[in-house]
Design a protein around this motif. Structure first.
Motif, mmCIF file in Angstrom:
data_model
loop_
_atom_site.group_PDB
_atom_site.id
_atom_site.type_symbol
_atom_site.label_atom_id
_atom_site.label_comp_id
_atom_site.label_asym_id
_atom_site.label_seq_id
_atom_site.Cartn_x
_atom_site.Cartn_y
_atom_site.Cartn_z
ATOM 1 N N SER A 88 9.949 2.411 5.730
ATOM 2 C CA SER A 88 8.692 2.039 5.094
ATOM 3 C C SER A 88 7.821 1.217 6.033
ATOM 4 C CB SER A 88 8.961 1.226 3.817
ATOM 5 O OG SER A 88 7.748 0.910 3.160
ATOM 6 N N GLU A 130 7.296 7.590 3.427
ATOM 7 C CA GLU A 130 8.139 7.756 2.247
ATOM 8 C C GLU A 130 8.932 9.060 2.258
ATOM 9 O OE1 GLU A 130 7.862 7.365 -2.623
ATOM 10 O OE2 GLU A 130 6.024 7.385 -1.420
ATOM 11 N N SER A 133 0.854 -1.183 0.000
ATOM 12 C CA SER A 133 0.000 0.000 0.000
ATOM 13 C C SER A 133 0.892 1.235 0.000
ATOM 14 C CB SER A 133 -0.914 -0.013 1.232
ATOM 15 O OG SER A 133 -1.773 1.110 1.258
ATOM 16 N N TYR A 134 0.284 2.390 0.062
ATOM 17 C CA TYR A 134 1.025 3.646 0.127
ATOM 18 C C TYR A 134 1.911 3.665 1.370
ATOM 19 C CZ TYR A 134 1.869 8.546 1.266
ATOM 20 O OH TYR A 134 2.454 9.725 1.626
ATOM 21 N N ASN A 135 3.151 4.099 1.197
ATOM 22 C CA ASN A 135 4.094 4.158 2.312
ATOM 23 C C ASN A 135 3.959 5.488 3.047
ATOM 24 O OD1 ASN A 135 6.246 4.069 4.079
ATOM 25 N ND2 ASN A 135 7.805 4.386 2.498
#
Length: 279
Positions: free
Chosen positions: A216, A181, A176-178
């Motif tokens: 992450s 990031e 999924s979206y980190n």
């Protein structure tokens, strides 16, 4: 009637070893004596072991203490485990441990009987790890607290991979979206630890750098499982944690959702298993 010297003398009578925790050079010399001494401070057949972050006194017997544990009991336990692993002492030995409780030079002596229960795996976890020992400690404490409290009162599982983050990222893919990031947050910060606990309810591993930066979350690990040695009955999360430490120089810390235990892996093998309730 026994004198104070008699009572205190019992602490060091007939010990099999003397452990000095982070002694000054002057204190070490007082204990071991020198060639010019006419009277030995410690009998020649009783080993004197220095337990400290660095061997500043050039002791012949030395156990590295990666962390200056604030709790003296933990410091002594770690030193005993390290000495047991090195073969300096053995189960059944009586050891006099001299340490500082109030700061400064040594101000306390504790007599301890060595037994196999000191082999907790904590020594293996911290020694020769690529990541900073303080980072491993912080991650371990997050996993333990999660094991005690769960997520909103319910048991939760989690996987933290610490160290060698570049290689770990190359052997994994995002689920999924980190959320980390573009951040520069580090484990150990109380607010960050709350975030880790919140994100732990979702699938995937946390990847943490040697210095503690959270690289992450939500990573699906894809290492080879060949040659990985984990106890039977452990599931995919433990296999992934063990396998990634075989393929990289990382350390994996796993909280089991099913039994609530915290386990750590290095070089494809489990080196630690603890019950958070007993920690």
């Amino acid at each position: 009637m026994a004198t104070l010297d008699d009572l205190l003398g019992d602490l060091v009578a007939d010990v099999d070893a003397v452990f000095l925790f982070s002694p000054s050079g002057a204190f070490y010399e007082r204990v071991v004596g020198s060639d010019a001494d006419t009277e030995a401070r410690v009998p020649d057949d009783v080993p004197v072991v220095v337990v400290a972050p660095q061997n500043a006194v050039e002791a012949s017997l030395f156990v590295e203490l990666p962390l200056e544990f604030t709790n003296v009991r933990d410091r002594i336990r770690f030193g005993l485990e390290g000495a047991l692993e090195k073969g300096i002492v053995e189960s059944g030995d009586a050891v006099a441990c001299a340490a500082s409780i109030f700061g400064g030079d040594v101000d306390a002596v504790v007599r301890v009987r060595v037994d196999e229960s000191v082999r907790s795996g904590v020594y293996d976890l911290f020694v020769d790890s690529r990541a900073d020992p303080g980072v491993i400690r912080d991650v371990l404490e997050v996993a333990i607290e999660l094991g005690k409290k769960g997520q909103k009162g319910k048991p939760v599982g989690a996987l933290f991979v610490v160290g060698d983050a570049g290689k770990v990222m190359n052997k994994s893919r995002p689920l999924s979206y980190n959320p980390f990031e573009k951040s520069h947050v580090h484990v150990g910060d109380p607010i960050v630890n709350v975030m880790l606990k919140e994100f732990s309810r979702l699938d995937g591993a946390f990847v943490i750098s040697d210095s503690g930066k959270i690289v992450s979350a939500y990573r699906y690990l894809e290492p080879s499982a060949e040659g990985v040695d984990i106890p039977k009955g452990l599931g995919a999360r433990h296999m992934a944690g063990g396998a990634i430490t075989k393929d990289t120089n990382a350390t994996a810390i796993v909280l089991s959702e099913s039994d609530g235990l915290v386990r750590a892996f290095k070089a494809g093998k489990m080196v630690l298993e603890i019950d958070p309730e007993d920690y």
